[in-house]
Design a protein around this motif. Sequence first.
Motif, PDB file in Angstrom:
ATOM      1  N   GLY A  62       0.758  -1.078   0.067  1.00 26.25           N
ATOM      2  CA  GLY A  62       0.025   0.025   0.018  1.00 26.25           C
ATOM      3  C   GLY A  62       0.834   1.268   0.207  1.00 26.25           C
ATOM      4  N   ILE A  63       2.071   1.303   0.784  1.00 30.35           N
ATOM      5  CA  ILE A  63       2.844   2.469   0.942  1.00 30.35           C
ATOM      6  C   ILE A  63       3.674   2.830  -0.499  1.00 30.35           C
ATOM      7  N   ARG A  64       3.770   1.682  -1.100  1.00 30.96           N
ATOM      8  CA  ARG A  64       4.426   1.876  -2.695  1.00 30.96           C
ATOM      9  C   ARG A  64       3.533   2.368  -3.622  1.00 30.96           C
ATOM     10  N   LEU A  65       2.215   1.911  -3.598  1.00 30.24           N
ATOM     11  CA  LEU A  65       1.243   2.432  -4.313  1.00 30.24           C
ATOM     12  C   LEU A  65       0.981   3.909  -3.913  1.00 30.24           C
ATOM     13  N   VAL A  92       0.845   9.962  -5.048  1.00 29.85           N
ATOM     14  CA  VAL A  92       1.416  11.157  -4.391  1.00 29.85           C
ATOM     15  C   VAL A  92       2.244  11.927  -5.280  1.00 29.85           C
ATOM     16  N   ARG A  93       3.221  11.095  -5.558  1.00 30.86           N
ATOM     17  CA  ARG A  93       4.339  11.781  -6.679  1.00 30.86           C
ATOM     18  C   ARG A  93       3.803  12.402  -7.623  1.00 30.86           C
ATOM     19  N   LYS A  94       2.871  11.439  -8.615  1.00 29.19           N
ATOM     20  CA  LYS A  94       2.275  12.081  -9.644  1.00 29.19           C
ATOM     21  C   LYS A  94       1.420  13.281  -9.329  1.00 29.19           C
ATOM     22  N   HIS A  95       0.385  13.196  -8.348  1.00 29.96           N
ATOM     23  CA  HIS A  95      -0.465  14.129  -8.137  1.00 29.96           C
ATOM     24  C   HIS A  95       0.162  15.472  -7.950  1.00 29.96           C
ATOM     25  N   ARG A  96       1.307  15.504  -6.911  1.00 37.75           N
ATOM     26  CA  ARG A  96       1.840  16.734  -6.362  1.00 37.75           C
ATOM     27  C   ARG A  96       2.867  17.246  -7.394  1.00 37.75           C
ATOM     28  N   ILE A  97       3.329  16.543  -8.202  1.00 34.85           N
ATOM     29  CA  ILE A  97       4.306  17.050  -9.356  1.00 34.85           C
ATOM     30  C   ILE A  97       3.239  17.883 -10.189  1.00 34.85           C
ATOM     31  N   TRP A  98       2.247  17.254 -10.648  1.00 35.93           N
ATOM     32  CA  TRP A  98       1.318  18.041 -11.382  1.00 35.93           C
ATOM     33  C   TRP A  98       0.817  19.296 -10.790  1.00 35.93           C
ATOM     34  N   GLU A  99       0.581  19.286  -9.439  1.00 35.35           N
ATOM     35  CA  GLU A  99       0.208  20.437  -8.842  1.00 35.35           C
ATOM     36  C   GLU A  99       1.206  21.696  -8.910  1.00 35.35           C
ATOM     37  N   VAL A 100       2.473  21.386  -8.727  1.00 32.34           N
ATOM     38  CA  VAL A 100       3.655  22.129  -8.783  1.00 32.34           C
ATOM     39  C   VAL A 100       3.474  22.836 -10.108  1.00 32.34           C
ATOM     40  N   PHE A 101       3.186  21.918 -11.235  1.00 36.79           N
ATOM     41  CA  PHE A 101       3.284  22.309 -12.853  1.00 36.79           C
ATOM     42  C   PHE A 101       2.311  23.267 -12.836  1.00 36.79           C
ATOM     43  N   LEU A 102       1.107  23.038 -12.208  1.00 37.07           N
ATOM     44  CA  LEU A 102      -0.285  23.886 -12.676  1.00 37.07           C
ATOM     45  C   LEU A 102      -0.124  25.378 -11.745  1.00 37.07           C
ATOM     46  N   VAL A 103       0.417  25.251 -10.574  1.00 35.27           N
ATOM     47  CA  VAL A 103       0.678  26.555 -10.039  1.00 35.27           C
ATOM     48  C   VAL A 103       1.912  27.325 -10.518  1.00 35.27           C
ATOM     49  N   GLU A 104       3.120  26.711 -10.904  1.00 35.61           N
ATOM     50  CA  GLU A 104       4.414  27.394 -11.305  1.00 35.61           C
ATOM     51  C   GLU A 104       4.161  27.884 -12.732  1.00 35.61           C
ATOM     52  N   LYS A 105       3.645  26.904 -13.422  1.00 32.79           N
ATOM     53  CA  LYS A 105       3.821  27.144 -15.162  1.00 32.79           C
ATOM     54  C   LYS A 105       2.468  27.622 -15.644  1.00 32.79           C
ATOM     55  N   ILE A 118       6.846  15.512  -1.730  1.00 28.24           N
ATOM     56  CA  ILE A 118       7.049  14.890  -3.032  1.00 28.24           C
ATOM     57  C   ILE A 118       7.782  13.682  -2.816  1.00 28.24           C
ATOM     58  N   PRO A 119       7.702  12.325  -3.028  1.00 25.06           N
ATOM     59  CA  PRO A 119       8.788  11.153  -3.078  1.00 25.06           C
ATOM     60  C   PRO A 119       9.611  11.536  -4.468  1.00 25.06           C
ATOM     61  N   ASP A 120      10.953  11.237  -4.184  1.00 23.75           N
ATOM     62  CA  ASP A 120      11.673  11.572  -5.562  1.00 23.75           C
ATOM     63  C   ASP A 120      11.667  10.070  -6.176  1.00 23.75           C
ATOM     64  N   ARG A 121      12.230  10.100  -7.536  1.00 27.11           N
ATOM     65  CA  ARG A 121      11.907   8.915  -8.219  1.00 27.11           C
ATOM     66  C   ARG A 121      12.439   7.616  -7.780  1.00 27.11           C
ATOM     67  N   TYR A 122      13.091   7.665  -6.627  1.00 27.03           N
ATOM     68  CA  TYR A 122      13.838   6.491  -6.031  1.00 27.03           C
ATOM     69  C   TYR A 122      13.134   6.295  -4.764  1.00 27.03           C
ATOM     70  N   GLY A 123      11.894   6.927  -4.536  1.00 26.77           N
ATOM     71  CA  GLY A 123      11.235   6.544  -3.529  1.00 26.77           C
ATOM     72  C   GLY A 123      11.663   7.407  -2.133  1.00 26.77           C
ATOM     73  N   HIS A 124      12.652   8.321  -2.368  1.00 27.56           N
ATOM     74  CA  HIS A 124      13.201   9.043  -1.041  1.00 27.56           C
ATOM     75  C   HIS A 124      12.471  10.331  -0.618  1.00 27.56           C
ATOM     76  N   TYR A 125      12.231  10.635   0.515  1.00 23.88           N
ATOM     77  CA  TYR A 125      11.703  11.806   0.991  1.00 23.88           C
ATOM     78  C   TYR A 125      11.648  11.980   2.450  1.00 23.88           C
ATOM     79  N   HIS A 126      11.479  13.076   2.914  1.00 19.08           N
ATOM     80  CA  HIS A 126      11.375  13.381   4.444  1.00 19.08           C
ATOM     81  C   HIS A 126      10.040  13.330   4.903  1.00 19.08           C
TER      82      HIS A 126
END
Length: 215
Positions: A65-68, A73-86, A129-137
Motif C-alpha cells: 500500500g505504501i509503494r502504491l 502522491v508523487r504524480k499528483h503533487r508534481i502536477w500540482e507544482v506544474f499547474l501553479v508554477e507554469k 513529494i517522493p523522488d523517483r527512487y522513493g526517497h523523501y523526508h
Amino acid sequence: MTPMKEDYLKIIFELGGKQKKVSNKQIAISLNIAAGSVTEMVNKMAAEGLAEHTPYAGISLTNKGIRLAEDLVRKHRIWEVFLVEKLNYDLPDVHDEAEVLEHVTSAKMVNALDDMLGNPTHCPHGGVIPDRYGHYHEDSHTVLNDAADGEIVSVDRFIDNHDLLTYLGDLKLDIGDQLKVLKHDPFEGPVTVQNLTDNAELIVSYKAAHYIFVK
C-alpha cells in the motif's frame, strides 16, 4: 484500482498511515464521507493486502500500500507544482486537475516533469513529494486540533481539499505561519489561535483544524 480506493491510499498516507494507525474518523473527516463507508472500504483494502486494520485502533498501510500511495502522491503533487508554477493556477483549483492528470501519467513523463520543475521536494500546499527512487523526508502528522492550549506551533502543510484551501485563503492562513493556540471550544467546537505573524486572532473550524498539519 478504483479512483476512490486510490483516494483512500493517498489520504491514509497523508494522515501518517505509513508509520502509525489512522482512525476511521480521521479518514471520514478528511474525505467528507460517512464513517460506515470508511469501514467497508478499509475491510476491502485489508483483504487486498493494501492495509492492516486493527479494530478500535485504526488502519495503517502495508509495504504494498505504501509503494502504491507514494507513486500516486508523487504524480499528483508534481502536477500540482506544474499547474501553479507554469500555468498560474490558484492553489484551491489544482487538486481536481491533478486528480485527472495523475491517472494518465507514465513514469517517464512524471520524471521529465520533475526535472523540468527543478525536482521540487514539496507541493504548493506543503505536502512532501517522493523522488523517483522513493526517497523523501516524512511529513508532520500532528493536526492543529491536537495542539494543546498555550502551545506555539508552525503551519507545516494542508490537506489537499478545494473548500479547505479556499477557506484558509479567506482566513489568510499560510504555510510557515506561527500560531499560538488560545483555546479549543467543547463539543467539537472551533479552535481559536493567534497568528503571531500579524497578531490576528483566528477562529478555525473543528473540521478545518483536522486538515491543518503543524509542527
